[in-house]
Each structure stands twice: as C-alpha cells, then as structure tokens.
Scaffold this motif. Structure first.
Motif, PDB file in Angstrom:
ATOM      1  N   UNK A 633      -8.615  12.378 -13.509  1.00 18.68           N
ATOM      2  CA  UNK A 633      -9.521  12.532 -12.378  1.00 18.68           C
ATOM      3  C   UNK A 633      -8.707  12.814 -11.107  1.00 18.68           C
ATOM      4  N   UNK A 634      -9.277  13.570 -10.164  1.00 22.84           N
ATOM      5  CA  UNK A 634      -8.633  13.885  -8.883  1.00 22.84           C
ATOM      6  C   UNK A 634      -9.494  13.335  -7.759  1.00 22.84           C
ATOM      7  N   UNK A 635      -8.848  12.593  -6.869  1.00 20.66           N
ATOM      8  CA  UNK A 635      -9.536  11.997  -5.720  1.00 20.66           C
ATOM      9  C   UNK A 635      -9.126  12.756  -4.458  1.00 20.66           C
ATOM     10  N   UNK A 636     -10.101  13.175  -3.724  1.00 17.51           N
ATOM     11  CA  UNK A 636      -9.863  13.832  -2.436  1.00 17.51           C
ATOM     12  C   UNK A 636     -10.462  12.975  -1.320  1.00 17.51           C
ATOM     13  N   UNK A 637      -9.795  12.980  -0.148  1.00 15.40           N
ATOM     14  CA  UNK A 637     -10.256  12.220   1.010  1.00 15.40           C
ATOM     15  C   UNK A 637     -10.274  13.156   2.209  1.00 15.40           C
ATOM     16  N   UNK A 638     -11.402  13.224   2.883  1.00 22.39           N
ATOM     17  CA  UNK A 638     -11.501  14.102   4.053  1.00 22.39           C
ATOM     18  C   UNK A 638     -12.310  13.409   5.171  1.00 22.39           C
ATOM     19  N   UNK A 639     -11.951  13.717   6.415  1.00 23.99           N
ATOM     20  CA  UNK A 639     -10.789  14.550   6.790  1.00 23.99           C
ATOM     21  C   UNK A 639      -9.501  13.782   6.553  1.00 23.99           C
ATOM     22  N   UNK A 640      -8.362  14.518   6.497  1.00 21.48           N
ATOM     23  CA  UNK A 640      -7.095  13.833   6.269  1.00 21.48           C
ATOM     24  C   UNK A 640      -6.474  13.328   7.576  1.00 21.48           C
ATOM     25  N   UNK A 641      -6.957  13.863   8.703  1.00 16.24           N
ATOM     26  CA  UNK A 641      -6.486  13.384  10.015  1.00 16.24           C
ATOM     27  C   UNK A 641      -7.597  13.592  11.032  1.00 16.24           C
ATOM     28  N   UNK A 642      -7.785  12.622  11.929  1.00 11.82           N
ATOM     29  CA  UNK A 642      -8.872  12.709  12.907  1.00 11.82           C
ATOM     30  C   UNK A 642      -8.448  11.952  14.158  1.00 11.82           C
ATOM     31  N   UNK A 643      -8.771  12.538  15.335  1.00 12.22           N
ATOM     32  CA  UNK A 643      -8.525  11.893  16.634  1.00 12.22           C
ATOM     33  C   UNK A 643      -9.851  11.739  17.335  1.00 12.22           C
ATOM     34  N   UNK A 644     -10.074  10.570  17.909  1.00 11.94           N
ATOM     35  CA  UNK A 644     -11.365  10.308  18.554  1.00 11.94           C
ATOM     36  C   UNK A 644     -11.187   9.234  19.613  1.00 11.94           C
ATOM     37  N   UNK A 670     -12.393   2.255  -3.768  1.00 10.11           N
ATOM     38  CA  UNK A 670     -12.108   1.313  -2.681  1.00 10.11           C
ATOM     39  C   UNK A 670     -11.507   2.077  -1.495  1.00 10.11           C
ATOM     40  N   UNK A 671     -12.040   1.816  -0.309  1.00  2.83           N
ATOM     41  CA  UNK A 671     -11.531   2.419   0.927  1.00  2.83           C
ATOM     42  C   UNK A 671     -11.003   1.296   1.823  1.00  2.83           C
ATOM     43  N   UNK A 672      -9.714   1.373   2.162  1.00  2.00           N
ATOM     44  CA  UNK A 672      -9.043   0.319   2.938  1.00  2.00           C
ATOM     45  C   UNK A 672      -8.569   0.906   4.271  1.00  2.00           C
ATOM     46  N   UNK A 673      -8.873   0.207   5.373  1.00  5.03           N
ATOM     47  CA  UNK A 673      -8.413   0.575   6.721  1.00  5.03           C
ATOM     48  C   UNK A 673      -7.315  -0.403   7.117  1.00  5.03           C
ATOM     49  N   UNK A 674      -6.155   0.154   7.499  1.00  4.51           N
ATOM     50  CA  UNK A 674      -5.058  -0.684   7.986  1.00  4.51           C
ATOM     51  C   UNK A 674      -4.462  -0.070   9.256  1.00  4.51           C
ATOM     52  N   UNK A 675      -3.992  -0.873  10.148  1.00  5.90           N
ATOM     53  CA  UNK A 675      -3.457  -0.410  11.438  1.00  5.90           C
ATOM     54  C   UNK A 675      -4.005  -1.259  12.549  1.00  5.90           C
ATOM     55  N   UNK A 719      -2.021   8.092 -11.640  1.00  9.35           N
ATOM     56  CA  UNK A 719      -2.143   7.213 -10.474  1.00  9.35           C
ATOM     57  C   UNK A 719      -2.063   8.015  -9.191  1.00  9.35           C
ATOM     58  N   UNK A 720      -1.140   8.998  -9.148  1.00  9.78           N
ATOM     59  CA  UNK A 720      -0.998   9.815  -7.945  1.00  9.78           C
ATOM     60  C   UNK A 720      -2.253  10.618  -7.663  1.00  9.78           C
ATOM     61  N   UNK A 721      -2.956  11.024  -8.728  1.00  5.15           N
ATOM     62  CA  UNK A 721      -4.170  11.811  -8.552  1.00  5.15           C
ATOM     63  C   UNK A 721      -5.348  10.969  -8.096  1.00  5.15           C
ATOM     64  N   UNK A 722      -5.253   9.644  -8.194  1.00  2.84           N
ATOM     65  CA  UNK A 722      -6.403   8.793  -7.897  1.00  2.84           C
ATOM     66  C   UNK A 722      -6.189   7.920  -6.654  1.00  2.84           C
ATOM     67  N   UNK A 723      -5.194   8.237  -5.778  1.00  3.28           N
ATOM     68  CA  UNK A 723      -4.967   7.551  -4.492  1.00  3.28           C
ATOM     69  C   UNK A 723      -4.762   8.611  -3.402  1.00  3.28           C
ATOM     70  N   UNK A 724      -5.519   8.499  -2.342  1.00  2.43           N
ATOM     71  CA  UNK A 724      -5.385   9.428  -1.224  1.00  2.43           C
ATOM     72  C   UNK A 724      -5.404   8.635   0.094  1.00  2.43           C
ATOM     73  N   UNK A 725      -4.687   9.214   1.141  1.00  2.00           N
ATOM     74  CA  UNK A 725      -4.666   8.569   2.468  1.00  2.00           C
ATOM     75  C   UNK A 725      -5.041   9.573   3.539  1.00  2.00           C
ATOM     76  N   UNK A 726      -5.533   9.032   4.661  1.00  2.41           N
ATOM     77  CA  UNK A 726      -5.861   9.827   5.845  1.00  2.41           C
ATOM     78  C   UNK A 726      -5.465   9.031   7.085  1.00  2.41           C
ATOM     79  N   UNK A 727      -5.349   9.713   8.264  1.00  2.00           N
ATOM     80  CA  UNK A 727      -4.942   9.063   9.518  1.00  2.00           C
ATOM     81  C   UNK A 727      -6.073   9.167  10.528  1.00  2.00           C
ATOM     82  N   UNK A 728      -6.328   8.051  11.196  1.00  2.00           N
ATOM     83  CA  UNK A 728      -7.355   7.990  12.256  1.00  2.00           C
ATOM     84  C   UNK A 728      -6.682   7.517  13.552  1.00  2.00           C
ATOM     85  N   UNK A 729      -6.667   8.401  14.590  1.00  5.24           N
ATOM     86  CA  UNK A 729      -6.057   8.061  15.889  1.00  5.24           C
ATOM     87  C   UNK A 729      -7.156   7.802  16.906  1.00  5.24           C
ATOM     88  N   UNK A 730      -7.100   6.608  17.508  1.00  5.52           N
ATOM     89  CA  UNK A 730      -8.091   6.225  18.519  1.00  5.52           C
ATOM     90  C   UNK A 730      -7.437   6.315  19.905  1.00  5.52           C
TER      91      UNK A 730
END
Length: 769
Positions: A633-644, A670-675, A719-730
């Motif tokens: 399986x392939x997991x995609x996460x979008x958007x991969x970067x966002x500023x707001x 599972x979606x985890x927010x860290x920062x 495992x690599x195909x089933x984990x994705x990350x994105x960046x959120x800048x506030x």
C-alpha cells in the motif's frame, strides 16, 4: 415386471471371523422368474380333452391382480396370501389343439406385487407342469426342447405374442405338416395371439426368433422315455431365452427312480464341448444335443452357453417302482439360482391328491467356511445339514425332500437350485421352482475395481466393484455375481449388477491374514487378494513436510507414505487426514502404487494448524503456520508543506492506495502533530481511501504532521510506503478569528435596518446645518 435399479449388497454366510456391514440380498428386485406381468398358454396334451388346466400363483407378500383369458375376453380377479399357492382353473378351451393355425388363446396375468406363476396341464395318466416367465424376462431368440414322440403323437412348440406386430421365424428341425425340416416358417402375431406347431418327429433344437419379446413353450403330446418303454406321458415346459443359457449345471438324481433320470444338453453355438463329472463326453454343433442317463448326481460344464433338460423315464423303465412316467423340466444354470421360492405340488385339489409321491429337489453350493451345505429353510425351519448328500465330484450338495401335497416356501441366504416333481401310477409332473433370468450367456468378462490386490487393517471395510460387460463391452444389468472367499475369512455370497453393470461387495475382517476373492458369473471370473494387517509393526507411516509456513489463502500439500515391514509400498490403503487449529477440516485419501496419499488445503485464517495422518494404529503429525501478507500500500499526505497565520484552521489529508492505485477503504490511519502543537488522532479511511486532520494554532512556530497506515508491516520498503510527513508553519500577526454572529430573526433584521437608516438621516441633517 418393475426391475428396480438399486444398489444391492449381499450378506454372506460363513462369517464367524467377519464383521460385515451389509443389507439382505434384494433378490426379488432383480430380473427373475418373479414378476408383475405374464403371458402364458397351454400346449396340447395327448388328446384335446383335459381334466383341468390350472394356474398356480404365489407371492411373498399379498398381491392382487387380474387373469385375462384373451380367447373369450373374460377376466378373473385374484388375491394371494403370502407364501401360499393360489390355484385358478382356466377354461378347457385355453388348450392349444391346432397345428400351424393362428389363434388367440393367450392368457395374460398382471398383479400389483411380484408373483410367481406356474401352469399345470392335468389329465389322468398324462400330466406335466411348467414355470411361466414374466414379460420383462422374455427374449426374442430361443431353441426348444422336446423328445421323440410316441407313434401317433407329436412333439410341440407354442408361441404367445406380447405385443402387436410380432414378426416370428420358426426353423423346425423336423417336418411340420407340409413344411420340410429346417425350412423357416414366418408368421406375424398380435398381442395375446398364439401359434402351435406339431410334428411326428423330435423338434428339439428348433430355433424361434422374433423382432419383439415372445413366450415360447415346448414339449410333446405323449412320449415314451426311452422310446421302447411304456408308458407315454405329455411333456411341457416354458423355454428360457438363449441369452440366459449357462455353462455350469448341477443336477440331483430323481428320488425313488432306480433307473435314474435322462438328460439332454442342448447347444446354441458350434463347437460346444460338454464335460460331465470332469470327463469330456462330446463336442456338438448349434441346435444339436447330447443325451445321457444317470442314476447319480451330475456336474455338467460346457465350453459355450447351453440349456440342460432333465427327463423322468417311463414307468416300465423302473419295473420295481409302482409309480412314474415321463416329464421334463429345465435345469437352471448355477448362475441363475435365486434364494426364495414359493411353489406347490401339482394337484388341482390338494384335499384329494392324485400324486402319491412329491419331492422338492434342492441343490446347494458348498459353504467354504464349513465345507457343508448352506443354510436352507423349508417353511421357516432349517433343513438339517445331515439331510444333504455330497455330489460324487464333491462340488455341490443336494437333497430330495419327500413332501405331502400342498404349498411350500424355501429360502436361503444365497442362491440355491429348486425343482419340484411327483409321481403316481403311470403319471408324473415336474417343473423348475424358479430362476434368475439375467443375460449371462452374453457375458464377455468381469473387471474388478480396484484391479490391484489390496491391504487393509483389521476391522476396516474393504470394498470392490465387479463390472460385468457383454460382447460389445456394454454393461449387463441384474447379473448375479457369486463371491467366494478363501483364506482367513472363508465365505460365499451373491451380489447383483445394477444398470451400470456394477456389483459392489464389501466386508471386513477381525483377523490378520490374507483372503483370495473369486467373483464369478456366467462362466467368467476374476480374482483378487486382500491382506489384513493388525499391529503397528506391520507397517510404517511417514508424513512430509514436518513443518510448513505459508501466507493465508495459499495452498500447502502434505504427503503420507505407507510401507510394509519390508519397506514395500502399500497401495489402496485408506489414510485419514485431520487438520486441527485455525483451519479445522477432515478428509481421506487412498494410497497410490507408491504407497502415497496426499492432502492439499489452503488456510483462510492466520495462525497454526496441526495436520495428522492416520492409518490403522499408525499416526503421524506435522504443523502448518499461516501468516498475513497485506497487499503493498502507498500512503500520500497533502499538502506536504503549508504556511498560515495563527488562529486559522488548516487541514491535512492522508490517502491510502494499493499497487493498482485503487483506494484502500476501512484502513486505520494515525495522524500525529508534533512541534509547537502536539496531538494524535486515529481515523479510518473512507471509500476514497482518505482520512482528514484539521486543527489550528494560537502560537507561532513549526509543526510536523506524521501520517501512518496501521497495517502489519513485512519489510522496510513496505514501511517506507506507509509513513508520510508534512510541515505546518504558523506565523504571528494573524487576527483572532471573530466569533460567529448569530443569525437574526427576519423581523429583527427589518427593525435594525430601519433604525440604522433613521440614524444615518439624522446625522446628514445635522451636517447640513
């Protein structure tokens, strides 16, 4: 006759060491002399005046029916009492009295249950009887038996048609009126019509053929046997089709006849060799016969199918006997013996019997377990074994039971031959009590399945099928197959072929050792051997592989191998397979020539199974592990970067697809927010394979969003195909989002608009001043 096509197993005799699971032989369900539809007639006695023409009807269960006298168009109903003989008198005009004239003197008898039908042509000093055959057992090819008529009298043959348009050819061996010997006579008969031919010479060997089934009777109006001895008597018997002729015959001598009995062996084919009591006595051609007289029991074997007829000699041939005169009766081939008879002595009125001597002649096969006759019961009472006499050849037993006038019921667990006959002063009668009527003369071979010798554990069941085929390799139905076992389980039994020509036989043994089975019918036979094992040291069982591991929904095979103490493969052995665990199941297989039996199965459930193979006291086990391998399986996460700016809600969507780029629904993500913000949420993908996380931040900084598909992971690549990350800048500076304004009622909105409008007008007026 309703010939039922049922699977018929045989219960055997001589079973002291055998645990046999079987049902009683369904003899009446096969093609025999018992039936529900008959056509009969009476051939001419020594003159045209008779004392009585009698029909004897018997059955093993109560039967109702009708007798139609087709000449007069009259009918008579009847009801039988089980195992008793009902006597019905036919009109005197039913006797045939003409020569080469078509008449309608057939007698049609029908019933709701199976019956046996006999005819008695009764006249003082000249009487005889015959067994009638059911319509279903009739054929279209016959040869007739008669004897040399006394001067001034005739030998006879009579025919009854069962259907309209019966085209018949009679080829007499003697002249009939102006028709020369061996010149065909062609006639066409309709249902119930009859035709009799009379000749001043012996008609024995004449052929009768037809395009449709017909009944054929033959005999003589009066004969001296031998021709130089007095007195003469009539002969009559119904002929059996040549398809039911046999090659093996056993004959008991006639009781009280010091001069013995006379026999004729009649051939249907050229080069037929006849062996009597182990000695070849003649080779004869088609339509010819060999005649002999004997005072002892006879065993007659022929190289090709024949018919054997037994004759009583004239009274003066036995000068010391005060009774007797000729009769003739068919000798049933051993392959046509049946096991149940109800018959009667030949007296129209048993209360005033005319025949002072009456006998039941019974021929029994030898029980291989005891070397004694088989069990035979007369009216429910077992006949003592000591009553039977062993034949000179030592191949059968016989007894002649002296009985008083009346009805008799004879039964046996296997087939026996039965005749009934009697004597009085210068008169006699005799007829065969019954017989099977399968087409045993057409048997080409008997094939066994399995064909190979077999091995079994004691108390297991062994089964074999005998396939009986004709000369065209077509299956033969209703053939009695005799099964003789010798070895640790000596026994004798009978089975019958079904519509497919197969006859199954099953038995088991409580003792170790070897049996030889001989299955025979119509002079053909087949042999096989069964070895019975008892202890674990008699064989070795292995099961491979010992362990196996596979993904679920794939197949795994296990092979059980069975060898004997000499490491030789054991074929045709039953192996019981049992699977216990997450995929339970049971099955069985038979070892092949290499002693191998295989179990293949697929595990639908993940986990472990224990696979066992069992043969008798032997058991081996293996293990099978079933694992889950998810589709990549392939997991995609979008958007991969966002500023707001802070205080603005933002969303991230995780989408799961398979290798075919199709959405994967119902998968945990599972979606985890860290920062600067921390949170964790679990979702289930929707029909589009998507899971969405939305959140906002009140402080500036950077968050990392990590999406993980929560399926079992088999490899680093998966495992690599089933984990994705994105960046959120506030970013700071974003206004706080106002609280939503509640909606106003329409009336309040109108009022507010009016007030605001009025306020604005007053402000403009002040400015103008």
């Amino acid at each position: 006759m309703d010939v039922k096509r049922t699977l018929r197993k045989a219960c055997s005799i001589g079973l002291a060491a055998v645990a046999l699971a079987c049902t009683p032989i369904a003899w009446a369900q096969n093609l025999t002399s018992k039936g529900t539809d008959f056509y009969a007639t009476f051939t001419q006695n020594y003159n045209t005046t008779v004392q009585s023409l009698d029909l004897f009807i018997s059955s093993t269960e109560a039967a109702t029916g009708t007798i139609e006298f087709l000449e007069t168009g009259t009918s008579q109903p009847f009801t039988t009492t089980p195992n008793q003989v009902l006597r019905v008198q036919a009109p005197p005009s039913s006797q045939l009295t003409t020569n080469m004239v078509i008449e309608k003197k057939g007698i049609h008898v029908s019933s709701d249950k199976e019956i046996s039908l006999y005819g008695l042509n009764n006249q003082p000093f000249t009487t005889d009887a015959f067994l009638s055959l059911p319509t279903a057992a009739l054929g279209n090819s016959y040869r007739v038996a008669s004897y040399i008529p006394t001067p001034g009298y005739q030998s006879s043959t009579a025919i009854v048609a069962t259907q309209d348009g019966s085209t018949i050819t009679i080829t007499p061996t003697a002249a009939v009126l102006a028709n020369p010997a061996n010149t065909p006579i062609n006639i066409t008969l309709n249902r119930g019509e009859t035709y009799q031919i009379l000749s001043a010479n012996d008609l024995t060997g004449s052929s009768v053929t037809s395009n449709l089934p017909i009944a054929v009777l033959s005999g003589a109006t009066c004969v001296n046997i031998p021709t130089s001895y007095s007195a003469c008597d009539m002969l009559t018997e119904q002929m059996i089709p040549t398809t039911s002729w046999g090659t093996s015959f056993f004959m008991a001598p006639l009781a009280s006849r010091s001069g013995g009995a006379r026999y004729r062996v009649l051939a249907d084919q050229a080069d037929t060799t006849i062996t009597v009591n182990g000695v070849v006595v003649a080779t004869i051609g088609a339509g010819a016969f060999h005649e002999l007289n004997s005072t002892e029991a006879l065993s007659i074997q022929t190289s090709k199918p024949t018919s054997v007829i037994q004759y009583a000699n004239s009274k003066d041939f036995d000068p010391t006997n005060p009774t007797g005169d000729p009769f003739m009766m068919l000798v049933p081939p051993a392959g046509l013996y049946i096991n149940d008879y109800t018959l009667a002595t030949a007296d129209a009125d048993p209360a005033s019997p005319r025949f002072t001597e009456n006998y039941l002649g019974i021929v029994s096969p030898i029980d291989p377990a005891t070397q004694q006759p088989v069990d035979v019961s007369l009216d429910g009472v077992l006949i003592p074994k000591t009553d039977f006499i062993l034949s000179p050849q030592g191949d059968f037993f016989y007894v002649n039971k002296n009985v008083i006038p009346g009805s008799y019921h004879i039964s046996s667990p296997v087939g026996v031959g039965v005749t009934i006959y009697g004597f009085t002063s210068y008169d006699s009668y005799g007829y065969v009590g019954g017989l099977g009527l399968a087409k045993i003369s057409n048997i080409k071979e008997i094939k066994l399945s399995p064909a190979e010798d077999a091995t079994r554990w004691v108390n297991e069941q062994y089964c074999i099928n005998a396939l009986v085929t004709d000369m065209s390799d077509a299956p033969l139905d209703s053939v009695k197959v005799d099964v003789t076992l010798s070895g640790v389980n000596p026994q004798i039994s009978s089975i019958f072929t079904d519509a497919s020509g197969k006859a199954p036989f099953c038995y088991s043994s409580s003792m170790a050792g070897t049996d030889t089975l001989v299955l025979s019918a119509g002079g053909k036979s087949a042999t096989t051997n069964v070895k019975w094992l008892q202890s674990a040291s008699d064989a070795t069982l292995t099961l491979t592989p010992a362990t196996a591991s596979n993904p679920i929904n794939t197949q795994q095979c296990f092979v059980a191998t069975l060898v004997d103490a000499a490491s030789q493969p054991l074929a045709n052995m039953a192996i019981a397979f049992d699977v216990a665990g997450v995929n339970p199941q049971q099955s069985s297989a038979t070892t092949n020539a290499a002693g191998e039996a295989q179990l293949c199965y697929g595990g639908a459930n993940a986990g472990n199974d224990t696979v066992s193979a069992t043969s008798g006291p032997l058991k081996q086990t293996s293990t099978a592990a079933w694992t889950v391998t998810p589709l990549s399986q392939t997991l995609n996460l979008s958007p991969i970067a966002l500023t707001s700016p802070v205080n603005i809600t933002q969303c991230f969507t995780a989408t799961l697809t398979d290798t075919n780029n199709q959405p994967v629904p119902n998968q945990a993500v599972t979606l985890v927010v860290s920062g600067v913000n921390t949170q964790s949420s679990s979702f289930t993908t929707d029909s589009a394979g998507a899971a969405k996380l939305c959140y906002t931040s009140t402080v500036a900084g950077v968050d990392t969003i990590t999406a993980t598909a929560d399926s079992e992971i088999k490899s680093a690549r998966a495992k690599a195909l089933q984990v994705r990350t994105a960046t959120m800048t506030w970013q700071a500076g974003g206004a706080a989002q106002p609280a939503p304004v509640p909606a106003l009622h329409p009336a309040a909105l109108v009022l507010l608009t009016s007030l605001v409008g009025g306020f604005a007008w007053r402000q403009r007026r002040r400015a103008e001043r």
